[in-house]
Write a protein that holds these residues in place. Structure first.
Motif, PDB file in Angstrom:
ATOM      1  N   THR A 104       0.830  -1.211   0.000  1.00  0.00           N
ATOM      2  CA  THR A 104       0.000   0.000   0.000  1.00  0.00           C
ATOM      3  C   THR A 104       0.861   1.256   0.000  1.00  0.00           C
ATOM      4  O   THR A 104       0.542   2.242  -0.668  1.00  0.00           O
ATOM      5  CB  THR A 104      -0.937  -0.005   1.214  1.00  0.00           C
ATOM      6  N   GLU A 123       2.020   1.765  -3.515  1.00  0.00           N
ATOM      7  CA  GLU A 123       0.902   2.141  -4.383  1.00  0.00           C
ATOM      8  C   GLU A 123       0.468   3.585  -4.165  1.00  0.00           C
ATOM      9  O   GLU A 123       0.031   4.258  -5.108  1.00  0.00           O
ATOM     10  CB  GLU A 123      -0.281   1.203  -4.140  1.00  0.00           C
ATOM     11  N   THR A 124       0.601   4.084  -2.964  1.00  0.00           N
ATOM     12  CA  THR A 124       0.170   5.446  -2.644  1.00  0.00           C
ATOM     13  C   THR A 124       1.301   6.461  -2.741  1.00  0.00           C
ATOM     14  O   THR A 124       1.098   7.640  -2.448  1.00  0.00           O
ATOM     15  CB  THR A 124      -0.439   5.494  -1.237  1.00  0.00           C
ATOM     16  N   VAL A 130       4.008   6.625  -0.923  1.00  0.00           N
ATOM     17  CA  VAL A 130       4.716   6.858   0.334  1.00  0.00           C
ATOM     18  C   VAL A 130       6.123   6.270   0.268  1.00  0.00           C
ATOM     19  O   VAL A 130       7.067   6.810   0.839  1.00  0.00           O
ATOM     20  CB  VAL A 130       3.926   6.265   1.518  1.00  0.00           C
TER      21      VAL A 130
END
Length: 327
Positions: free
Chosen positions: A228, A231-232, A234
């Motif tokens: 995640t 994907e974001t 970060v």
């Protein structure tokens, strides 16, 4: 002289007003429950003891720590040498429809419980997830006099205590990174997802994956939170804290311990199919080497005129060298 007295009086008044300022206004008080009156039965006043008067977070305690649970704050006159002992019960409802006995040790008219016993009892009532749980507590009271004991007729209900059990952080999904995806760490769509039943991960902590090893197949495990993060935006790749490996690099053991603090990769030495199973409750892995096999076979024969183009297919669905299909 009157003016001087007036000025002194005014000065003292200002000082007194200044001293009324509360310098602890922004300081949070320790969390605790509102103090409740002891429950009185047959002259015995029973109350929660210090360890249960505020929320209990078991990960903050030693594994076998003793927790002050219940005490008698007053008793009627008893014979010399007599004492009060307790039997404690927990429930997930106020009606105590479902009951768990909580082992305890009584001494000096009070009872203590072991942190590990409390942890097990809360998990048995609510499940293994490390969430705060409101448990209902009641106590049976006994008067111990020498070798004889008499029980008060009814249990004493002592309200609720919030307890957070101990459990590892189990994520909803895990992925394999390594030889099968060429160690691609930035494009997370190339990671290979482990399979899971879809049930609560604390009740079913097993994740499995069938992978075809070319021989000397290296691998590690990536949790969903890292995927995640990539994907974001970060994180740029999965190589951040949290990737699971093993203590010894190139470890070809068929079972072992997963750890975020190690940098070693696991290895499947043999060529062919292998089944990897993760037990995230215990942070362990096992590898079952299946070997080389074809997942589907064409069955030509007289039943279809020996026509290769029309040969039916049978499949091995469980990687057990057993095939089924229609011919």
């Amino acid at each position: 002289m009157k003016k001087i007295s007036l000025y002194i009086t005014m000065f003292l008044a200002v000082c007194l007003l200044a001293c009324t300022e509360d310098f602890n206004e922004d300081v949070a008080a320790p969390q605790s429950y509102p103090e409740e009156s002891p429950q009185v039965i047959n002259g015995f006043a029973i109350a929660l003891d210090g360890g249960f008067t505020s929320p209990v977070v078991l990960k903050n305690l030693e594994e076998n720590a003793s927790i002050q649970a219940v005490k008698a704050t007053a008793t009627p006159e008893m014979t010399e040498g007599a004492s009060v002992t307790f039997r404690l019960q927990l429930s997930d409802t106020e009606s105590f429809t479902r009951i768990i006995d909580l082992p305890s040790q009584s001494e000096n008219n009070a009872a203590v419980v072991d942190a590990s016993d409390l942890n097990g009892a809360v998990k048995e009532l609510f499940g293994k997830a490390p969430n705060p749980r409101a448990i209902h507590l009641r106590a049976y009271v006994y008067i111990l006099d020498g070798t004889s004991a008499s029980q008060l007729p009814d249990p004493v209900s002592l309200g609720t205590v919030t307890v957070t059990p101990i459990a590892p952080n189990i994520e909803q999904a895990y992925y394999l990174i390594g030889t099968p995806n060429d160690w691609e760490a930035s494009n997370v769509s190339t990671l290979i997802a482990f399979n899971h039943s879809g049930n609560d991960v604390y009740e079913d902590s097993y994740f499995t994956l069938l992978v075809e090893s070319p021989g000397d197949c290296y691998w590690k495990v990536v949790p969903q939170s890292i995927v995640t993060a990539v994907e974001t935006g970060v994180a740029e790749s999965v190589w951040i804290d949290g990737v699971l490996g093993t203590e010894i690099d190139s470890d070809a053991s068929l079972e072992g311990k997963l750890d975020v603090k190690t940098t070693g990769a696991m290895k499947i030495a043999d060529k062919g199919w292998a089944k990897i199973t993760l037990n995230m409750m215990e942070s362990t892995y096992t590898v079952e080497v299946i070997g080389e096999m074809k997942l589907q076979l064409y069955v030509a024969g007289a039943h279809q005129g020996w026509d290769p183009a029309a040969a039916p297919i049978v499949y091995s669905r469980n990687f057990d060298m057993k095939y089924d299909g229609y011919v």
